[in-house]
Every structure is written in C-alpha cells, then in structure tokens.
Motif scaffolding. Sequence first.
Motif, mmCIF file in Angstrom:
data_model
loop_
_atom_site.group_PDB
_atom_site.id
_atom_site.type_symbol
_atom_site.label_atom_id
_atom_site.label_comp_id
_atom_site.label_asym_id
_atom_site.label_seq_id
_atom_site.Cartn_x
_atom_site.Cartn_y
_atom_site.Cartn_z
ATOM 1 N N LEU A 37 4.445 4.121 10.891
ATOM 2 C CA LEU A 37 3.010 4.320 10.679
ATOM 3 C C LEU A 37 2.568 3.748 9.341
ATOM 4 O O LEU A 37 1.530 3.085 9.253
ATOM 5 N N SER A 38 3.325 3.986 8.301
ATOM 6 C CA SER A 38 2.952 3.495 6.974
ATOM 7 C C SER A 38 2.904 1.968 6.958
ATOM 8 O O SER A 38 2.024 1.370 6.324
ATOM 9 N N THR A 39 3.817 1.332 7.671
ATOM 10 C CA THR A 39 3.823 -0.138 7.745
ATOM 11 C C THR A 39 2.601 -0.648 8.498
ATOM 12 O O THR A 39 1.972 -1.637 8.096
ATOM 13 N N ALA A 40 2.257 0.033 9.595
ATOM 14 C CA ALA A 40 1.072 -0.363 10.364
ATOM 15 C C ALA A 40 -0.181 -0.245 9.511
ATOM 16 O O ALA A 40 -1.055 -1.123 9.542
ATOM 17 N N PHE A 41 -0.289 0.824 8.730
ATOM 18 C CA PHE A 41 -1.457 0.997 7.859
ATOM 19 C C PHE A 41 -1.459 -0.041 6.744
ATOM 20 O O PHE A 41 -2.513 -0.533 6.352
ATOM 21 N N ALA A 42 -0.288 -0.353 6.203
ATOM 22 C CA ALA A 42 -0.209 -1.322 5.105
ATOM 23 C C ALA A 42 -0.587 -2.729 5.565
ATOM 24 O O ALA A 42 -1.268 -3.473 4.845
ATOM 25 N N LYS A 43 -0.178 -3.109 6.773
ATOM 26 C CA LYS A 43 -0.398 -4.470 7.251
ATOM 27 C C LYS A 43 -1.754 -4.678 7.907
ATOM 28 O O LYS A 43 -2.339 -5.763 7.810
ATOM 29 N N TYR A 44 -2.279 -3.649 8.578
ATOM 30 C CA TYR A 44 -3.444 -3.860 9.423
ATOM 31 C C TYR A 44 -4.697 -3.117 8.960
ATOM 32 O O TYR A 44 -5.729 -3.178 9.631
ATOM 33 N N THR A 45 -4.621 -2.402 7.859
ATOM 34 C CA THR A 45 -5.808 -1.721 7.338
ATOM 35 C C THR A 45 -5.974 -2.019 5.852
ATOM 36 O O THR A 45 -5.058 -2.531 5.203
ATOM 37 N N SER A 46 -7.148 -1.661 5.340
ATOM 38 C CA SER A 46 -7.438 -1.870 3.913
ATOM 39 C C SER A 46 -7.474 -0.550 3.160
ATOM 40 O O SER A 46 -8.202 -0.400 2.185
ATOM 41 N N VAL A 47 -6.688 0.441 3.630
ATOM 42 C CA VAL A 47 -6.650 1.721 2.946
ATOM 43 C C VAL A 47 -6.009 1.566 1.578
ATOM 44 O O VAL A 47 -5.317 0.577 1.297
ATOM 45 N N ASP A 48 -6.205 2.550 0.713
ATOM 46 C CA ASP A 48 -5.596 2.529 -0.613
ATOM 47 C C ASP A 48 -4.076 2.580 -0.499
ATOM 48 O O ASP A 48 -3.512 3.137 0.452
ATOM 49 N N THR A 49 -3.411 2.039 -1.506
ATOM 50 C CA THR A 49 -1.945 2.021 -1.496
ATOM 51 C C THR A 49 -1.361 3.434 -1.507
ATOM 52 O O THR A 49 -0.276 3.661 -0.966
ATOM 53 N N GLN A 50 -2.087 4.374 -2.129
ATOM 54 C CA GLN A 50 -1.564 5.741 -2.172
ATOM 55 C C GLN A 50 -1.534 6.370 -0.780
ATOM 56 O O GLN A 50 -0.689 7.220 -0.497
ATOM 57 N N VAL A 51 -2.442 5.955 0.115
ATOM 58 C CA VAL A 51 -2.415 6.447 1.495
ATOM 59 C C VAL A 51 -1.135 5.974 2.178
ATOM 60 O O VAL A 51 -0.415 6.765 2.815
ATOM 61 N N VAL A 52 -0.820 4.691 2.025
ATOM 62 C CA VAL A 52 0.397 4.137 2.618
ATOM 63 C C VAL A 52 1.629 4.838 2.048
ATOM 64 O O VAL A 52 2.560 5.200 2.783
ATOM 65 N N HIS A 53 1.626 5.046 0.743
ATOM 66 C CA HIS A 53 2.774 5.674 0.085
ATOM 67 C C HIS A 53 3.009 7.098 0.609
ATOM 68 O O HIS A 53 4.140 7.472 0.945
ATOM 69 N N MET A 54 1.941 7.888 0.698
ATOM 70 C CA MET A 54 2.088 9.275 1.134
ATOM 71 C C MET A 54 2.438 9.361 2.626
ATOM 72 O O MET A 54 3.178 10.259 3.038
ATOM 73 N N LEU A 55 1.915 8.432 3.428
ATOM 74 C CA LEU A 55 2.294 8.408 4.846
ATOM 75 C C LEU A 55 3.774 8.082 4.993
ATOM 76 O O LEU A 55 4.465 8.636 5.862
ATOM 77 N N SER A 56 4.265 7.182 4.150
ATOM 78 C CA SER A 56 5.687 6.833 4.174
ATOM 79 C C SER A 56 6.542 8.048 3.832
ATOM 80 O O SER A 56 7.570 8.311 4.481
#
Length: 386
Positions: free
Chosen positions: A296-315
């Motif tokens: 999920l974190s990879t999908a958000f990192a590659k295909y969305t423009s969310v903040d990096t902290q969102v990707v980090h916490m999802l990971s």
Amino acid sequence: MSSAAATATPNAKPETPAAPKKGGMSKEISFGKKAGPKPFTKKELVTMFRGLSSMLRAQINTADALKYFGQGLPNKVMADALVQIREDINAGISVHESFRRTGRFSEMVIGLIQAGADAGKMDEAFKSLASRFTSELYFSKAIKKATTMPAVVITILGGAFIVSQVKIVPQVEDMLKSVNQEPDGLTAISFAVSHTTQNIWWIVVLAIIGIIIAIWRSNKLRNTILGLAMSKWRLLRQLIMSLRQMTFLSTIKLLHANGINLAKSIRVSANSVKGTPFYKELRDAADKYENSGVPLSTAFAKYTSVDTQVVHMLSIGEKSASLDNQLEMLSQMYEEDAETYMATFTAVVNFIVLIIAVLLIAAVFIGTFLPIFLMGPKMMQGGIGG
C-alpha cells in the motif's frame, strides 16, 4: 464534498429511470448528468445519524429507529426517504442496499452502514458517520467564515469607490468649472482617475461577474486557479492539502476499521475528494494495490501526491500490522494541522482585507474631498472675481 458511486456491492440492483416511491425526485441541473435525488445536507445527516445511533444503543431495532426518528420530522423529504428505507428493510432488503436505493447517500455512507451491519455494530457505524460529518461541517464553516466576510467587505467598499468616482467626483469637477478654475496636480490626477472609472467600471464589474460564474460552473477552471494559487502561496497549499488528506484518510480509517477491505475503502474514500487531483490518484493506487500486489505504501508513493509522512506511516502500519492505528494517527494529525493552518489563514486574510479596505477608503476620500481642499482657495477667488 461531493460523492459518487465508486463500486457496487454484489446485491446492488441496477438503477432504473423509475420514479422513487415517496421521497420524490428533486432535480439537479448539471451538464452531462441525469437529474437525481438531491443528497441531504451534512447538518441533516449529523442529526439523523446521531438520533439513530442513540436509539440503536437503547436496543431499538433499525426499522423501528427509522420509524420513530421520521415521525414528526420537519424535513418531509427526509421523512419520506426514511419511510422508503424502512419499507425496504421490512421487505427483506439489506440495510445498506435500502439506503442506496434512495439515491441520497454517498458510497462512503453506504459502505460504513454495510460494515456496521456485517459486524453487528450499526450503532457504532451511525455514530462514526455523525462524527465524520461533524468534522466536515466544522471546517466548511471555518472556510466560509474566512472568505465570505472579506468578500462582502471588499464588494461593499468597491461599490462605494465606484459610486464616488461616477457620481460624486463629477459634481466636484462641475463646481470647479462653474468658477472657471482648471484642476492641477493631484486634483487633475483625481479627475483623470474618475474619467477612466466612468468609462470602464461596468466592463470591469461584468468581467468579474463573468469570472465568478465561470469558476463556479467549471470544475476544471476552479482546480486550475486553485492549483496556481497553491503553487504561489505556501500557506494556502498547506491548508488545502491538510484538508484533503484529512478527509480521505479519515474515510479510509472509518471504512477499513469497520470491516471494508482496504482496496474498496480507498476507492470509496476517493469520492470524498472528488473534483480534486486526489480522486484519480487514489483510484489508481487502489487498482495497483489490488491487482499488482504492490504494498500500500508503495502504491501511494508512486501513484499519489500525498505527503511523504503519509507514505512513511503507512509503511510502518503494514510492517507492524497496525495500519488502523496509523490511519487514526494520520487523520488526527492532519485535522490538527488543518485547524492551525485555518487560524493562520484567517488572520492573514483579515489583514489583507484590512489593507484593501484602508486603500479603498483612502481612494474614496482622496477622489471626493481632496480636490475640494486643494481647489478651495481658487474656487473662492474665482467666485469673488466673478
């Protein structure tokens, strides 16, 4: 925040053009869309879901809770919709499908109701929906408060400026002409501004009205202007991004915590930010997560423009099996950030409006009274000489 159906449940029936039962069909005019029932306001939904939740906690079944809440309800459209839902439930239709058949509830609402029914926690589902809409109402009111009053003040002062330049300044100019005095210096500049305003004010006003209507009617133009403003004004970007991320993260959290699978939770949450770039990004991320097997974190990192902290916490949530906790934390964090940015934004806007108000008042004063003060002695001399 507008919503539309993102996915269909297996027992969902295809929509037909047949008229609804008792709720009536409230038509909406929109380009490229069929007229349909008008969704209830967030304030109405908060009251309804709170009432239903309290009755379910008192061990009243869903059908009876709908009946009791609808009896004597001032909003006849909602009362009729609740009657329709209750009749469908008594006919053996599932609760969430009964709500869907009215056409007045978003997929987020229906998804959470389905999750609550499947888990036997309908009271918690209704309570969560009431809390969700209460939060949306708070920020909607804050945004209106921050923008409506400044717009009204600027409009009134702008109108006063136009009236002074079109009606009052020409009278002052006629007074000078009556005593055969020629304007000079600042007085000449003031009269020149008045002449220009008289010639173009109606063009400017019509242009502004046309721009406002175009922005209101065109989602693409609205997003383009907002995107440009966000790229130039960091505070505005922080505020808008916080509101958007708070909105869909809290929706994902509500749905996933109540038993809706993650991919569907993301797709349904996208409807809460429909009309923004996040809508397509979230749906793409959900598709990649579900079909490609990427984290999920990879999908958000590659295909969305969310903040990096969102990707980090999802990971972190994926690695530690604490995704619900991380989504809860992110929702609260962005809600707190949005409150802070909203307060700062309001203060900045109020200061800007104060500066504009001072400038407009000064323009009215200078254009109206300065020529009289400067030309007073000449007018008196001209009058004596005459």
